[in-house]
Scaffold this active site. Structure first.
Site, PDB file in Angstrom:
ATOM      1  N   GLU A  48       0.848  -1.190   0.000  1.00 14.55           N
ATOM      2  CA  GLU A  48       0.000   0.000   0.000  1.00 14.55           C
ATOM      3  C   GLU A  48       0.889   1.248   0.000  1.00 14.55           C
ATOM      4  OE1 GLU A  48      -3.758   1.742   2.553  1.00 14.55           O
ATOM      5  OE2 GLU A  48      -2.205   0.648   3.641  1.00 14.55           O
ATOM      6  N   LYS A 123     -10.182   1.091  -1.568  1.00 16.28           N
ATOM      7  CA  LYS A 123     -10.135   0.652  -0.181  1.00 16.28           C
ATOM      8  C   LYS A 123     -11.479   0.942   0.476  1.00 16.28           C
ATOM      9  CE  LYS A 123      -7.222   1.210   3.928  1.00 16.28           C
ATOM     10  NZ  LYS A 123      -6.031   1.909   4.442  1.00 16.28           N
ATOM     11  N   CYS A 157      -4.814  -3.134   3.644  1.00 16.43           N
ATOM     12  CA  CYS A 157      -4.558  -2.629   4.979  1.00 16.43           C
ATOM     13  C   CYS A 157      -5.711  -2.884   5.941  1.00 16.43           C
ATOM     14  CB  CYS A 157      -4.183  -1.148   4.899  1.00 16.43           C
ATOM     15  SG  CYS A 157      -3.728  -0.372   6.451  1.00 16.43           S
TER      16      CYS A 157
END
Length: 173
Positions: A48, A123, A157
């Site tokens: 990321e 995300k 993440c």
């Protein structure tokens, strides 16, 4: 689904300050070439914000770069990794990069295929910093991608901290 070996290379990316976009591709190019050349990786996975060094590029007015400045590099990021996937005949999950769509900014993972296709996953669960000071918006839906070994999901993440996403991906094959 094939029983052939499908090697994945996970790359630890060294972030460093740069002066211009053109200083950035060398590192990514080297990592992808090594993963393919030395390990015959069919998928290269970068972390990321692996392009985070772009935030260190000096702005014209001498102020710190903003997320909008970061997003402005997205077209060159796409061209770089699209070319690397084609050149090395390997899929590349090129970390994430900030993208602008309308008046919103997203942290988006990009999967570049050797045939030129690009899958994008915004995300879904943002960290407090991404939502607050950075002003990012969350994605809206989990997408599945097709790889030679089968379907996969791109969880980034904080997304991995929410089991419902993995359950949803599994339920969808």
């Amino acid at each position: 689904m094939s029983n052939d070996l499908f090697r994945v290379a996970a790359v630890q990316f060294h972030l460093r300050p740069i002066q211009r976009f053109e200083d950035s591709p060398e590192q990514a190019t080297g990592y992808v070439a090594t993963a393919k050349g030395e390990f015959d990786a069919r998928l290269v996975v970068l972390p990321e914000y692996c392009t985070g060094g772009l935030l260190s590029i000096p702005t014209r007015d001498g102020k710190p770069a903003t997320m909008q400045d970061y997003a402005s590099h997205a077209p060159r990021y796409v061209e770089l990794f699209k070319g690397l996937a084609r050149t090395h005949d390997t899929a590349i999950l090129a970390g994430t990069h900030i993208v602008a769509e309308g008046n919103k900014l997203y942290n988006a993972a990009h999967l570049f295929h050797p045939d030129g296709r690009i899958d994008v996953q915004r995300k879904l669960h943002l960290t407090p910093t991404e939502e607050g000071p950075w002003g990012l918006s969350p994605g809206e839906a989990l997408k599945l991608v097709e790889l030679p070994f089968g379907k996969a999901a791109m969880l980034t993440c904080y997304d991995t901290e929410f089991p419902e996403l993995a359950r949803q991906a599994r339920a969808r094959g």
